[in-house]
Scaffold this active site. Structure first.
Site, PDB file in Angstrom:
ATOM      1  N   ARG A 180      16.419  13.568   5.306  1.00 11.41           N
ATOM      2  CA  ARG A 180      15.618  12.779   4.362  1.00 11.41           C
ATOM      3  C   ARG A 180      16.175  11.370   4.206  1.00 11.41           C
ATOM      4  O   ARG A 180      15.491  10.465   3.775  1.00 11.41           O
ATOM      5  CB  ARG A 180      15.510  13.497   3.012  1.00 11.41           C
ATOM      6  N   TYR A 201      -7.712  -1.232   0.310  1.00  8.14           N
ATOM      7  CA  TYR A 201      -7.798   0.162   0.734  1.00  8.14           C
ATOM      8  C   TYR A 201      -8.041   1.054  -0.493  1.00  8.14           C
ATOM      9  O   TYR A 201      -7.338   0.962  -1.490  1.00  8.14           O
ATOM     10  CB  TYR A 201      -6.505   0.549   1.451  1.00  8.14           C
ATOM     11  N   ASP A 244      -0.053  -6.222   2.625  1.00  8.91           N
ATOM     12  CA  ASP A 244      -0.424  -5.170   3.566  1.00  8.91           C
ATOM     13  C   ASP A 244      -1.080  -5.861   4.760  1.00  8.91           C
ATOM     14  O   ASP A 244      -2.214  -6.333   4.691  1.00  8.91           O
ATOM     15  CB  ASP A 244      -1.389  -4.183   2.899  1.00  8.91           C
ATOM     16  N   LYS A 289      -2.332   2.808  12.398  1.00  9.69           N
ATOM     17  CA  LYS A 289      -3.376   1.988  13.014  1.00  9.69           C
ATOM     18  C   LYS A 289      -2.828   1.283  14.263  1.00  9.69           C
ATOM     19  O   LYS A 289      -2.490   1.943  15.209  1.00  9.69           O
ATOM     20  CB  LYS A 289      -3.939   1.016  11.972  1.00  9.69           C
TER      21      LYS A 289
HETATM   22  C1  LIG Z   1      -5.226   3.115   6.689  1.00  6.80           C
HETATM   23  C2  LIG Z   1      -4.734   2.099   5.767  1.00  6.80           C
HETATM   24  C3  LIG Z   1      -3.824   2.406   4.755  1.00  6.80           C
HETATM   25  C4  LIG Z   1      -3.338   3.814   4.531  1.00  6.80           C
HETATM   26  O1  LIG Z   1      -2.510   4.207   5.604  1.00  6.80           O
HETATM   27  P1  LIG Z   1      -2.344   5.740   6.062  1.00  6.80           P
HETATM   28  O2  LIG Z   1      -1.436   5.620   7.239  1.00  6.80           O
HETATM   29  O3  LIG Z   1      -3.703   6.256   6.394  1.00  6.80           O
HETATM   30  O4  LIG Z   1      -1.746   6.467   4.928  1.00  6.80           O
HETATM   31  C5  LIG Z   1      -3.358   1.397   3.946  1.00  6.80           C
HETATM   32  N1  LIG Z   1      -3.779   0.125   4.106  1.00  6.80           N
HETATM   33  C6  LIG Z   1      -4.663  -0.208   5.060  1.00  6.80           C
HETATM   34  C7  LIG Z   1      -5.094  -1.620   5.184  1.00  6.80           C
HETATM   35  C8  LIG Z   1      -5.163   0.757   5.922  1.00  6.80           C
HETATM   36  O5  LIG Z   1      -6.047   0.420   6.859  1.00  6.80           O
END
Ligand SMILES: *Cc1c(COP(=O)(O)O)cnc(C)c1O
Ligand SMILES: *[C@@H]1O[C@H](CO)[C@@H](O)[C@H](O)[C@H]1NC(C)=O
Length: 388
Positions: free
Chosen positions: A49, A102, A175, A200
């Site tokens: 962890r 998101y 983000d 992504k």
């Molecule tokens: C998909 C996404 C998230 C969440 O990420 P996960 O890996 O699905 O938990 C957060 N911010 C953005 C901009 C995203 O496209």
């Protein structure tokens, strides 16, 4: 490699790829070594962890890509976001965030953080006056926004946001999932932290969930301490897939940039398309900001059909090349209607209120030939019309 007879990690040093260190815990030769580890004189790992060599290799790579002081990878983008928020906003504290983010991040801020007395001010991504008012109104721990946002690809002016937040001691977290470190270095633009859903573009193959947070060492250390408690660790095999995906990040993103810009320009000219949202287009409200702070404009194009919810659904069903699926940033093109994929549980009034239009389509451009994608979108626009 000549068999060396070594049984420990020493035998792995000639491996071209990073080994998947599939272990839950780490051993120590004796108490002396353990004490040396505790006192920082012996570099190793203690328990899964708290760290893993395969995960650490991901962190080093993302740290280098973002020119960050440190990086933490975790089990998902949501895990990175929620752990960061819990670590950096004190009980009873305040944060500023933006609309069009998101959905699950907004949900966490709106429903979980208030349990700790944490409040949030939500502003339009371009509303710098609103940001200034919010910062002046009460002590603010954190500003957190996507840039570009989902699904309208709005961009925040990171240097200006940073200047306002710095004057009030607020940490700036961006983000940058849609931009990737190839197209935008949020930290160089002034952000203190940059977050990625590594699910992504970073991993890029629609086969793994992962998250990353990079930036100032003191902030990453605070989030890592919270992460060690909450335990949203990345699995070593997932870390390997993320590392493997990142080998082609630049190739994939460059291709996606080029294809997405071409498709956005052509869609904009198409009589059956009402509006295209792409920061690389002069018609986008944040084009000037995007042009200043991004190298390429990414692989997601959102557009609205000149038609209702069902005409849009017919168009999507007539597409043969992209898969119908949520998510984005992988080698396969994905298409979705946000109204149905992400907001179907909300009524038309609620959707209108948050600006999700029923004829909106989000297209994540994969690595297929751009002309093949264009031909498919074209035939689907014709077919959807014919079936009306
Ligand atoms: C998909 C996404 C998230 C969440 O990420 P996960 O890996 O699905 O938990 C957060 N911010 C953005 C901009 C995203 O496209
Ligand atoms: C895509 O991103 C790269 C950065 O690798 C940039 O140099 C390039 O100009 C972008 N391409 C397009 C077509 O926008």
């Amino acid at each position: 490699m000549v068999a060396s007879g070594l049984a420990g990690p020493e035998c792995l040093v000639d491996s071209l790829t990073t080994p998947i260190v599939q272990t839950a815990t780490y051993t120590f030769k004796n108490t002396e070594e353990l004490i040396a580890y505790q006192e920082g004189r012996f570099g190793s790992y203690e328990y899964g962890r708290y760290g893993n060599p395969t995960a650490r290799a991901c962190e080093e790579k993302i740290r280098a890509l973002e020119r960050a002081e440190d990086c933490l990878v975790s089990s998902s983008g949501m895990n990175a976001a929620t752990t960061m928020l819990l670590a950096l906003v004190p009980a009873g504290g305040h944060l500023v965030t933006t609309t069009d983010c998101y959905r699950r991040t907004r949900q966490f801020i709106a429903t979980v953080l208030p349990k700790m007395g944490i409040s949030a001010t939500v502003i339009d991504p371009s509303d710098l006056a609103g940001l200034e008012r919010a910062l002046a109104s009460r002590p603010t721990a954190l500003f957190f926004s996507e840039s570009p946002t989902n699904p309208y690809l709005r961009c925040i002016d990171i240097p200006k946001v940073k200047a306002l937040c710095a004057a009030h001691g607020a940490v700036v977290a961006v983000d940058s999932t849609f931009a990737t470190p190839i197209n935008q270095r949020a930290l160089e633009l002034g952000a203190d932290l940059v977050l990625h859903s590594a699910t992504k573009y970073l991993s890029g193959h629609n086969d793994v969930l992962a998250g990353a947070l990079a930036g100032r060492a003191d902030l990453v250390a605070a989030v890592r301490a919270m992460h060690n408690v909450l335990g949203g660790v990345i699995d070593p095999h997932a870390a390997y897939l993320l590392l493997r995906g990142m080998k082609t990040l630049d190739l994939r993103v460059s291709r996606a940039n080029a294809s997405a810009l071409l498709l956005a320009r052509r869609l904009q000219e198409h009589p059956k398309i009402a509006r295209v949202h792409y920061p690389g287009l002069e018609s986008h409200p944040d084009h000037a900001i995007a042009a200043r702070q991004m190298d390429g404009f990414g692989g997601v194009v959102s557009f609205e059909l000149a038609g209702d919810l069902w005409a849009t659904a017919r168009f999507i069903d007539a597409c043969r090349l992209p898969y119908i699926a949520p998510s984005l940033g992988g080698v396969e093109s994905l298409i979705e209607q946000p109204t149905i994929v992400s907001y179907w549980d909300q009524g038309p009034e609620e959707r209108a209120c948050i600006g999700i239009r029923d004829s909106l389509v989000r297209f994540s451009v994969g690595v297929e030939a751009a002309e093949d994608i264009w031909a498919d979108l074209n035939q689907a626009l014709e077919a959807a019309d014919a079936r009306q």
